[in-house]
Motif scaffolding. Structure first.
Motif, PDB file in Angstrom:
ATOM      1  N   ALA A   1      17.628  -3.148  19.050  1.00 35.52           N
ATOM      2  CA  ALA A   1      18.297  -3.253  20.338  1.00 35.52           C
ATOM      3  C   ALA A   1      17.365  -3.995  21.296  1.00 35.52           C
ATOM      4  O   ALA A   1      16.141  -3.879  21.202  1.00 35.52           O
ATOM      5  N   ASP A   2      17.949  -4.733  22.205  1.00 35.52           N
ATOM      6  CA  ASP A   2      17.135  -5.496  23.158  1.00 35.52           C
ATOM      7  C   ASP A   2      16.204  -4.589  23.946  1.00 35.52           C
ATOM      8  O   ASP A   2      15.086  -4.986  24.307  1.00 35.52           O
ATOM      9  N   SER A   3      16.642  -3.380  24.201  1.00 34.07           N
ATOM     10  CA  SER A   3      15.876  -2.466  25.038  1.00 34.07           C
ATOM     11  C   SER A   3      14.587  -1.978  24.373  1.00 34.07           C
ATOM     12  O   SER A   3      13.704  -1.458  25.062  1.00 34.07           O
ATOM     13  N   VAL A   4      14.474  -2.147  23.063  1.00 37.79           N
ATOM     14  CA  VAL A   4      13.282  -1.642  22.370  1.00 37.79           C
ATOM     15  C   VAL A   4      12.486  -2.748  21.679  1.00 37.79           C
ATOM     16  O   VAL A   4      11.413  -2.482  21.135  1.00 37.79           O
ATOM     17  N   LYS A   5      12.985  -3.960  21.696  1.00 39.21           N
ATOM     18  CA  LYS A   5      12.270  -5.066  21.054  1.00 39.21           C
ATOM     19  C   LYS A   5      10.869  -5.214  21.632  1.00 39.21           C
ATOM     20  O   LYS A   5      10.677  -5.174  22.853  1.00 39.21           O
ATOM     21  N   GLY A   6       9.922  -5.381  20.731  1.00 37.26           N
ATOM     22  CA  GLY A   6       8.540  -5.530  21.159  1.00 37.26           C
ATOM     23  C   GLY A   6       7.810  -4.217  21.361  1.00 37.26           C
ATOM     24  O   GLY A   6       6.581  -4.194  21.498  1.00 37.26           O
ATOM     25  N   ARG A   7       8.546  -3.116  21.380  1.00 35.26           N
ATOM     26  CA  ARG A   7       7.928  -1.794  21.563  1.00 35.26           C
ATOM     27  C   ARG A   7       8.092  -0.913  20.330  1.00 35.26           C
ATOM     28  O   ARG A   7       7.207  -0.119  20.027  1.00 35.26           O
TER      29      ARG A   7
ATOM     30  N   PHE B   1      22.744   2.188  19.362  1.00 33.62           N
ATOM     31  CA  PHE B   1      21.900   1.633  18.309  1.00 33.62           C
ATOM     32  C   PHE B   1      20.490   1.390  18.827  1.00 33.62           C
ATOM     33  O   PHE B   1      20.298   0.926  19.960  1.00 33.62           O
ATOM     34  N   VAL B   2      19.505   1.678  17.966  1.00 37.41           N
ATOM     35  CA  VAL B   2      18.107   1.437  18.306  1.00 37.41           C
ATOM     36  C   VAL B   2      17.485   0.396  17.360  1.00 37.41           C
ATOM     37  O   VAL B   2      16.968  -0.626  17.812  1.00 37.41           O
ATOM     38  N   ALA B   3      17.540   0.672  16.067  1.00 31.26           N
ATOM     39  CA  ALA B   3      16.920  -0.231  15.092  1.00 31.26           C
ATOM     40  C   ALA B   3      17.482   0.054  13.706  1.00 31.26           C
ATOM     41  O   ALA B   3      17.996   1.141  13.453  1.00 31.26           O
ATOM     42  N   ALA B   4      17.383  -0.920  12.826  1.00 27.42           N
ATOM     43  CA  ALA B   4      17.833  -0.748  11.445  1.00 27.42           C
ATOM     44  C   ALA B   4      16.997  -1.624  10.524  1.00 27.42           C
ATOM     45  O   ALA B   4      16.439  -2.650  10.951  1.00 27.42           O
ATOM     46  N   VAL B   5      16.928  -1.203   9.271  1.00 23.24           N
ATOM     47  CA  VAL B   5      16.170  -1.955   8.266  1.00 23.24           C
ATOM     48  C   VAL B   5      16.974  -1.968   6.971  1.00 23.24           C
ATOM     49  O   VAL B   5      17.559  -0.964   6.575  1.00 23.24           O
TER      50      VAL B   5
ATOM     51  N   LYS C   1      24.400  -7.380   9.239  1.00 21.13           N
ATOM     52  CA  LYS C   1      24.048  -6.752  10.508  1.00 21.13           C
ATOM     53  C   LYS C   1      24.751  -5.404  10.632  1.00 21.13           C
ATOM     54  O   LYS C   1      25.970  -5.313  10.526  1.00 21.13           O
ATOM     55  N   ILE C   2      23.986  -4.370  10.812  1.00 21.40           N
ATOM     56  CA  ILE C   2      24.526  -3.004  10.844  1.00 21.40           C
ATOM     57  C   ILE C   2      24.049  -2.334  12.114  1.00 21.40           C
ATOM     58  O   ILE C   2      23.064  -1.598  12.128  1.00 21.40           O
ATOM     59  N   THR C   3      24.770  -2.567  13.187  1.00 19.16           N
ATOM     60  CA  THR C   3      24.323  -2.095  14.483  1.00 19.16           C
ATOM     61  C   THR C   3      25.315  -1.211  15.203  1.00 19.16           C
ATOM     62  O   THR C   3      25.123  -0.891  16.373  1.00 19.16           O
ATOM     63  N   THR C   4      26.395  -0.821  14.527  1.00 25.22           N
ATOM     64  CA  THR C   4      27.348   0.083  15.165  1.00 25.22           C
ATOM     65  C   THR C   4      27.448   1.368  14.357  1.00 25.22           C
ATOM     66  O   THR C   4      27.147   1.397  13.148  1.00 25.22           O
ATOM     67  N   ILE C   5      27.900   2.410  14.982  1.00 23.11           N
ATOM     68  CA  ILE C   5      28.011   3.696  14.284  1.00 23.11           C
ATOM     69  C   ILE C   5      28.993   3.601  13.125  1.00 23.11           C
ATOM     70  O   ILE C   5      28.905   4.364  12.163  1.00 23.11           O
ATOM     71  N   TYR C   6      29.921   2.650  13.169  1.00 17.36           N
ATOM     72  CA  TYR C   6      30.949   2.525  12.132  1.00 17.36           C
ATOM     73  C   TYR C   6      30.404   1.893  10.857  1.00 17.36           C
ATOM     74  O   TYR C   6      31.073   1.888   9.827  1.00 17.36           O
ATOM     75  N   ASP C   7      29.197   1.366  10.924  1.00 20.08           N
ATOM     76  CA  ASP C   7      28.578   0.741   9.755  1.00 20.08           C
ATOM     77  C   ASP C   7      27.913   1.757   8.841  1.00 20.08           C
ATOM     78  O   ASP C   7      27.441   1.391   7.775  1.00 20.08           O
ATOM     79  N   TYR C   8      27.843   3.013   9.262  1.00 25.16           N
ATOM     80  CA  TYR C   8      27.024   4.009   8.569  1.00 25.16           C
ATOM     81  C   TYR C   8      27.873   5.074   7.882  1.00 25.16           C
ATOM     82  O   TYR C   8      28.918   5.476   8.373  1.00 25.16           O
ATOM     83  N   ASN C   9      27.366   5.511   6.729  1.00 20.46           N
ATOM     84  CA  ASN C   9      28.100   6.451   5.882  1.00 20.46           C
ATOM     85  C   ASN C   9      27.638   7.896   6.043  1.00 20.46           C
ATOM     86  O   ASN C   9      28.427   8.826   5.899  1.00 20.46           O
ATOM     87  N   TYR C  10      26.345   8.082   6.287  1.00 19.99           N
ATOM     88  CA  TYR C  10      25.791   9.427   6.397  1.00 19.99           C
ATOM     89  C   TYR C  10      24.866   9.497   7.601  1.00 19.99           C
ATOM     90  O   TYR C  10      24.172   8.525   7.918  1.00 19.99           O
ATOM     91  N   TRP C  11      24.825  10.685   8.188  1.00 22.18           N
ATOM     92  CA  TRP C  11      23.998  10.915   9.372  1.00 22.18           C
ATOM     93  C   TRP C  11      23.117  12.131   9.172  1.00 22.18           C
ATOM     94  O   TRP C  11      23.531  13.122   8.569  1.00 22.18           O
ATOM     95  N   GLY C  12      21.926  12.061   9.719  1.00 21.14           N
ATOM     96  CA  GLY C  12      21.048  13.212   9.727  1.00 21.14           C
ATOM     97  C   GLY C  12      21.165  13.956  11.040  1.00 21.14           C
ATOM     98  O   GLY C  12      21.863  13.522  11.960  1.00 21.14           O
ATOM     99  N   GLN C  13      20.475  15.067  11.103  1.00 23.66           N
ATOM    100  CA  GLN C  13      20.442  15.797  12.371  1.00 23.66           C
ATOM    101  C   GLN C  13      19.481  15.052  13.297  1.00 23.66           C
ATOM    102  O   GLN C  13      18.729  14.209  12.858  1.00 23.66           O
ATOM    103  N   GLY C  14      19.525  15.319  14.548  1.00 20.84           N
ATOM    104  CA  GLY C  14      18.706  14.585  15.486  1.00 20.84           C
ATOM    105  C   GLY C  14      17.340  15.201  15.696  1.00 20.84           C
ATOM    106  O   GLY C  14      17.093  16.361  15.354  1.00 20.84           O
ATOM    107  N   THR C  15      16.460  14.413  16.272  1.00 22.73           N
ATOM    108  CA  THR C  15      15.155  14.901  16.692  1.00 22.73           C
ATOM    109  C   THR C  15      14.956  14.486  18.148  1.00 22.73           C
ATOM    110  O   THR C  15      15.215  13.339  18.510  1.00 22.73           O
TER     111      THR C  15
END
Length: 123
Positions: A60-66, A46-50, A103-117
């Motif tokens: 995610a803690d690793s990206v907070k503030g950036r 997980f990185v971020a969600a809105v 709070k939706i921070t796990t892959i199991y919280d999501y219904n659809y996925w896009g391709q990656g970049t």
């Protein structure tokens, strides 16, 4: 539902990129969007969600503030502004759509996925 992620690329450490995730198709009611990333040999993380209203954001803690996540519902698009990039941010970034609330921070919280970049940060 289709999700189209874009905006990846190669950047030097300390640089910035902005990813976009455009949703199309029968998205129906309000939905949240999240960003995940996956580096070679590692699990998707997980990185971020809105939330739909953008009243709730998660990082995610690793990206907070950036990193900053935002959305434009008129355009059905969510953005991930990534600043002060580090080599450890290198990964394939995926956006995903969730109809769940809270709070939706796990892959199991999501219904659809896009391709990656691909995002590559050089040192």
């Amino acid at each position: 539902v289709q999700l189209q992620a874009s905006g990846g690329g190669l950047v030097q450490a300390g640089g910035s990129l902005r990813l976009s995730c455009a949703a199309s198709g029968r998205t129906f009611s309000s939905y949240a969007i999240g960003w995940f990333r996956q580096a070679p040999g590692k699990e998707r993380e997980f990185v971020a969600a809105v939330s739909w209203s953008a009243g709730s954001t998660y990082y995610a803690d690793s990206v907070k503030g950036r990193f900053t996540i935002s959305r434009d519902n008129a355009k059905n698009t969510v953005y991930l502004q990534m600043n002060s990039l580090k080599p450890e941010d290198t990964a394939v970034y995926f956006c995903a759509l969730s109809y769940r609330m809270g709070k939706i921070t796990t892959i199991y919280d999501y219904n659809y996925w896009g391709q990656g970049t691909q995002v590559t940060v050089s040192s």
